[in-house]
Design a protein around this motif. Sequence first.
Motif, mmCIF file in Angstrom:
data_model
loop_
_atom_site.group_PDB
_atom_site.id
_atom_site.type_symbol
_atom_site.label_atom_id
_atom_site.label_comp_id
_atom_site.label_asym_id
_atom_site.label_seq_id
_atom_site.Cartn_x
_atom_site.Cartn_y
_atom_site.Cartn_z
ATOM 1 N N ALA A 146 -2.877 41.687 -4.107
ATOM 2 C CA ALA A 146 -2.678 40.230 -4.030
ATOM 3 C C ALA A 146 -1.185 39.920 -3.977
ATOM 4 O O ALA A 146 -0.740 39.069 -3.216
ATOM 5 N N VAL A 147 -0.424 40.636 -4.796
ATOM 6 C CA VAL A 147 1.034 40.460 -4.831
ATOM 7 C C VAL A 147 1.669 41.819 -5.143
ATOM 8 O O VAL A 147 1.071 42.623 -5.858
ATOM 9 N N ILE A 148 2.837 42.076 -4.593
ATOM 10 C CA ILE A 148 3.595 43.270 -4.967
ATOM 11 C C ILE A 148 4.910 42.817 -5.586
ATOM 12 O O ILE A 148 5.663 42.050 -4.962
ATOM 13 N N THR A 149 5.176 43.211 -6.831
ATOM 14 C CA THR A 149 6.490 42.912 -7.406
ATOM 15 C C THR A 149 7.347 44.160 -7.250
ATOM 16 O O THR A 149 6.885 45.275 -7.504
ATOM 17 N N ASP A 163 15.979 51.942 -1.774
ATOM 18 C CA ASP A 163 16.291 50.554 -2.111
ATOM 19 C C ASP A 163 15.039 49.686 -1.983
ATOM 20 O O ASP A 163 14.246 49.866 -1.061
ATOM 21 N N GLY A 164 14.856 48.763 -2.900
ATOM 22 C CA GLY A 164 13.685 47.893 -2.923
ATOM 23 C C GLY A 164 13.469 47.151 -1.617
ATOM 24 O O GLY A 164 12.342 47.022 -1.123
ATOM 25 N N ILE A 165 14.570 46.668 -1.043
ATOM 26 C CA ILE A 165 14.484 45.915 0.219
ATOM 27 C C ILE A 165 13.934 46.814 1.329
ATOM 28 O O ILE A 165 13.113 46.391 2.143
ATOM 29 N N THR A 166 14.396 48.074 1.336
ATOM 30 C CA THR A 166 13.959 49.011 2.378
ATOM 31 C C THR A 166 12.458 49.278 2.237
ATOM 32 O O THR A 166 11.730 49.307 3.241
ATOM 33 N N VAL A 167 12.017 49.452 1.005
ATOM 34 C CA VAL A 167 10.587 49.684 0.756
ATOM 35 C C VAL A 167 9.782 48.517 1.313
ATOM 36 O O VAL A 167 8.781 48.694 2.016
ATOM 37 N N MET A 168 10.280 47.299 1.008
ATOM 38 C CA MET A 168 9.572 46.112 1.448
ATOM 39 C C MET A 168 9.497 46.032 2.970
ATOM 40 O O MET A 168 8.434 45.763 3.539
ATOM 41 N N ARG A 169 10.623 46.318 3.637
ATOM 42 C CA ARG A 169 10.651 46.283 5.104
ATOM 43 C C ARG A 169 9.649 47.268 5.681
ATOM 44 O O ARG A 169 8.895 46.948 6.591
ATOM 45 N N GLN A 170 9.678 48.463 5.083
ATOM 46 C CA GLN A 170 8.815 49.536 5.556
ATOM 47 C C GLN A 170 7.336 49.108 5.466
ATOM 48 O O GLN A 170 6.574 49.262 6.423
ATOM 49 N N LEU A 171 6.962 48.559 4.301
ATOM 50 C CA LEU A 171 5.567 48.152 4.106
ATOM 51 C C LEU A 171 5.195 47.022 5.052
ATOM 52 O O LEU A 171 4.092 46.990 5.597
ATOM 53 N N ARG A 172 6.123 46.088 5.288
ATOM 54 C CA ARG A 172 5.877 45.006 6.250
ATOM 55 C C ARG A 172 5.646 45.592 7.641
ATOM 56 O O ARG A 172 4.749 45.156 8.349
ATOM 57 N N ASP A 173 6.486 46.578 8.001
ATOM 58 C CA ASP A 173 6.337 47.214 9.315
ATOM 59 C C ASP A 173 4.982 47.916 9.433
ATOM 60 O O ASP A 173 4.416 48.018 10.524
ATOM 61 N N GLY A 209 2.376 46.788 8.377
ATOM 62 C CA GLY A 209 1.339 45.771 8.479
ATOM 63 C C GLY A 209 0.795 45.294 7.154
ATOM 64 O O GLY A 209 -0.288 44.710 7.095
ATOM 65 N N ILE A 210 1.498 45.540 6.078
ATOM 66 C CA ILE A 210 1.045 45.062 4.773
ATOM 67 C C ILE A 210 1.409 43.584 4.646
ATOM 68 O O ILE A 210 2.587 43.218 4.727
ATOM 69 N N ALA A 211 0.397 42.739 4.444
ATOM 70 C CA ALA A 211 0.645 41.301 4.454
ATOM 71 C C ALA A 211 0.853 40.714 3.071
ATOM 72 O O ALA A 211 1.177 39.537 2.933
ATOM 73 N N ALA A 212 0.666 41.508 2.027
ATOM 74 C CA ALA A 212 0.752 40.991 0.660
ATOM 75 C C ALA A 212 2.114 40.357 0.399
ATOM 76 O O ALA A 212 3.137 40.885 0.840
ATOM 77 N N PRO A 213 2.126 39.208 -0.298
ATOM 78 C CA PRO A 213 3.425 38.601 -0.617
ATOM 79 C C PRO A 213 4.213 39.457 -1.610
ATOM 80 O O PRO A 213 3.625 40.122 -2.459
ATOM 81 N N PHE A 214 5.535 39.445 -1.462
ATOM 82 C CA PHE A 214 6.398 40.223 -2.342
ATOM 83 C C PHE A 214 7.124 39.326 -3.322
ATOM 84 O O PHE A 214 7.527 38.218 -2.975
ATOM 85 N N LEU A 215 7.279 39.800 -4.526
ATOM 86 C CA LEU A 215 8.141 39.131 -5.490
ATOM 87 C C LEU A 215 9.258 40.110 -5.821
ATOM 88 O O LEU A 215 9.021 41.163 -6.414
ATOM 89 N N ILE A 216 10.475 39.772 -5.369
ATOM 90 C CA ILE A 216 11.595 40.683 -5.594
ATOM 91 C C ILE A 216 12.192 40.423 -6.965
ATOM 92 O O ILE A 216 12.474 39.273 -7.317
ATOM 93 N N ARG A 253 19.137 37.860 1.048
ATOM 94 C CA ARG A 253 18.888 39.063 1.851
ATOM 95 C C ARG A 253 17.461 39.532 1.620
ATOM 96 O O ARG A 253 16.763 39.908 2.548
ATOM 97 N N GLY A 254 17.044 39.499 0.361
ATOM 98 C CA GLY A 254 15.692 39.906 0.016
ATOM 99 C C GLY A 254 14.660 39.048 0.725
ATOM 100 O O GLY A 254 13.712 39.561 1.312
ATOM 101 N N LEU A 255 14.891 37.744 0.719
ATOM 102 C CA LEU A 255 13.926 36.843 1.335
ATOM 103 C C LEU A 255 13.901 37.001 2.843
ATOM 104 O O LEU A 255 12.855 36.968 3.461
ATOM 105 N N ARG A 256 15.070 37.192 3.417
ATOM 106 C CA ARG A 256 15.128 37.354 4.874
ATOM 107 C C ARG A 256 14.395 38.604 5.301
ATOM 108 O O ARG A 256 13.802 38.672 6.344
ATOM 109 N N ALA A 257 14.497 39.634 4.463
ATOM 110 C CA ALA A 257 13.873 40.893 4.815
ATOM 111 C C ALA A 257 12.350 40.801 4.711
ATOM 112 O O ALA A 257 11.660 41.757 4.988
ATOM 113 N N GLY A 258 11.819 39.688 4.285
ATOM 114 C CA GLY A 258 10.373 39.526 4.250
ATOM 115 C C GLY A 258 9.822 39.311 2.854
ATOM 116 O O GLY A 258 8.612 39.214 2.673
#
Lengths: 462, 230
Positions: free
Chosen positions: B51-54, B63-73, B75-82, B94-99
């Motif tokens: 439901a959510v990934i923190t 790096d957390g941002i890189t992990v998030m980008r990778q998962l978005r790529d 196709g993971i649609a779950a919202p992220f809380l950085i 930067r975090g928000l821009r990255a998805g």
Amino acid sequence: MLLAKTLTSSTFKLALIAIGTFGAIVSAIFSYVYLSTSGYVRSRSDRAIMAEVADLRDVYERSGREGLIGLIRQRTSDKVFAGHVYVLSDPASAVLAASAGEWPSRTMAAAGWSEFRVPAAASERTGRPLVRGMMDILAGGDRLLVGRDITDLDDFTGQIETAVIFGVSLIFVLAGVASILVTRRTVGRIEQINATSRAIMASGLDQRIPLRGTHDEWDRVAENLNLMLDRIEILMGEVKQVSDNLAHDLRTPLTRMRGRLEKAYHGQRLGEEAQTLIGDTISDLDAVLRIFTSITRIAQIETQVRKQAFRSVNLVEIAREVVELYDAAAEQRHSCLTMAGNRQVLAIGDRDLIFDAIANLVDNAIKHGREGGKVVVACEIMNGSPVVSIADDGPGIPADQYEQVFKRFYRLEQSRYTPGNGLGLSLVAAVARLHGARIDMFDNSPGLQFKLCFPAPGTQRQ
Amino acid sequence: MTGSHRRILVVEDDPETAGQLVEQLTTSGYQVDLAGCGSDALSRGAACDYAVITIDRMLPDIDGITVMRQLRDDGIAAPFLIISALGEVDDRVRGLRAGGDDYLVKPFSFVELLARLEALGRRSETIAKETILRVGDLAIDLISRTASRRGTGIELLPREFQLLEYLVRNEGRVVSRAMLLQHVWDLHFDPSTNIIDVYVGRVRRKVDDQQAYPLIHTVRGVGYTLRAPG
């Protein structure tokens, strides 16, 4: 620009004084040379004339008037005596003998020296040669004039005069040009150092003064300034590193601490007293964290990184939002918070930071202003630059403390017991520095007025 | 939220903080998976529908941002809380821009985290297209931008209406001060004063004074919640 700076520079003024002094000395020397040379030449010819007058007087005394007339005629026809002028007249000024054709009547007045021109016919020269002569009254009342053509002499002193004037002028011109060139070079180098200093103040410590590779004193000054900048950059980096590490290392234990406290707070078997205690501890911890966030935020603003995200913003819009947000706070103090000034004032900057800066100033104005007083936020354009001013009508602060209030954690004696951490104005100062804006403080009599003067849009991006 | 949508992935490298999170989120009724590093997060994130990934901004390996980008790529649609320990706005942005979908600065209060998670989880639900929202005897008209209680109009400034609307939309959930600043004022920093409390205080007087029951409640140490009694 550079020429104006050259002409107003102290080096150039010194050069002008030097040229003036030097020029006066040279002129004095040249005048002395001129005067003594022409004086020497003149006195030599004068001595020769006096000797000749004495000779002719002898002839007159020995062989009488007729003898002298004979001698004058003989000399007139003799080529050796070309350029010599002899005139003999009787006491009634009737010419008895003359080499120059006619008696220059002007010189009849008295015995002694005179200068006059004779007709050209007296010699082969063209023009009227200048003659310097001495008149003597002989024993029988006859008058004798002996003279020499001094045209050559006159030409000679004329040449010396020209040479002296030309020489002195040339010295002045050359010295003037040389001093402008030298000063220009100096001013140019200083201007380069100034420009770099300004750039460093405006955008951070990454710039250095360019070296010319000439290893002269300017290069050495630049080298030393660059070394100093290196040192400052290292120190700043170390300070930043320390605060970054501190921020990071402290946050993890603080997070744990807060987590534990919160867990305890929401725990089941807890007396009301203990719960209040924990609740208060959490609030205090949050206050510590807020100070912490403020410090890291100021440090981060000072790294100038956020300049990259600058865009055109309407100060009026930002100010209005601040006024809207603080309206309730003003109401609580029964103060009146109003807007004034233009409808649109554009500046280049970061909206969030400008909001924060104005918010801090408005917050201060409400808190430290008079209860039931007036706080006015005005945006206007003054001399082309966008200005936001925040004024209250409270007790104000003493003028000698204007500078102090921007220091971190500085608190005035009178506000020591009002809430706040003394970081608000240092944040305002950091935001102003980032934007290249100036903060002016004025006595609003009564009260205090802050003015944030932003650079005119268009001048900021170089 | 349905039961299957209360599954959360927590990516956190500090064991104690992670332990606290798992414990408290579990108590709040979430099903929690824990990843201690970036690579672990990548494999878990791709394997299950959360439901959510923190995610912590600073992880020991990736790096957390890189992990998030990778998962978005992937196709993971779950919202992220950085969750960032840096607390610097450019990092947040930067975090928000990255998805990333929301951010939280360490150290945070657990209630704040819970509020954010609730708000993020709700995104996947269908958003009601009603023009009039009601809570108890309060009604707000989203078209005419007016509010009333028991038919009596409440005079609100535009920004006050926006604040009330945000509280109504999050009815029954805790809304933190930072969330109010972000959503009502679009400010991504905390003014270090009690300005939000003062502002909410005024709205509350307008909404709750001389009414049968109060709607806006203070949640100590976090923020506010709007709910009808019962």
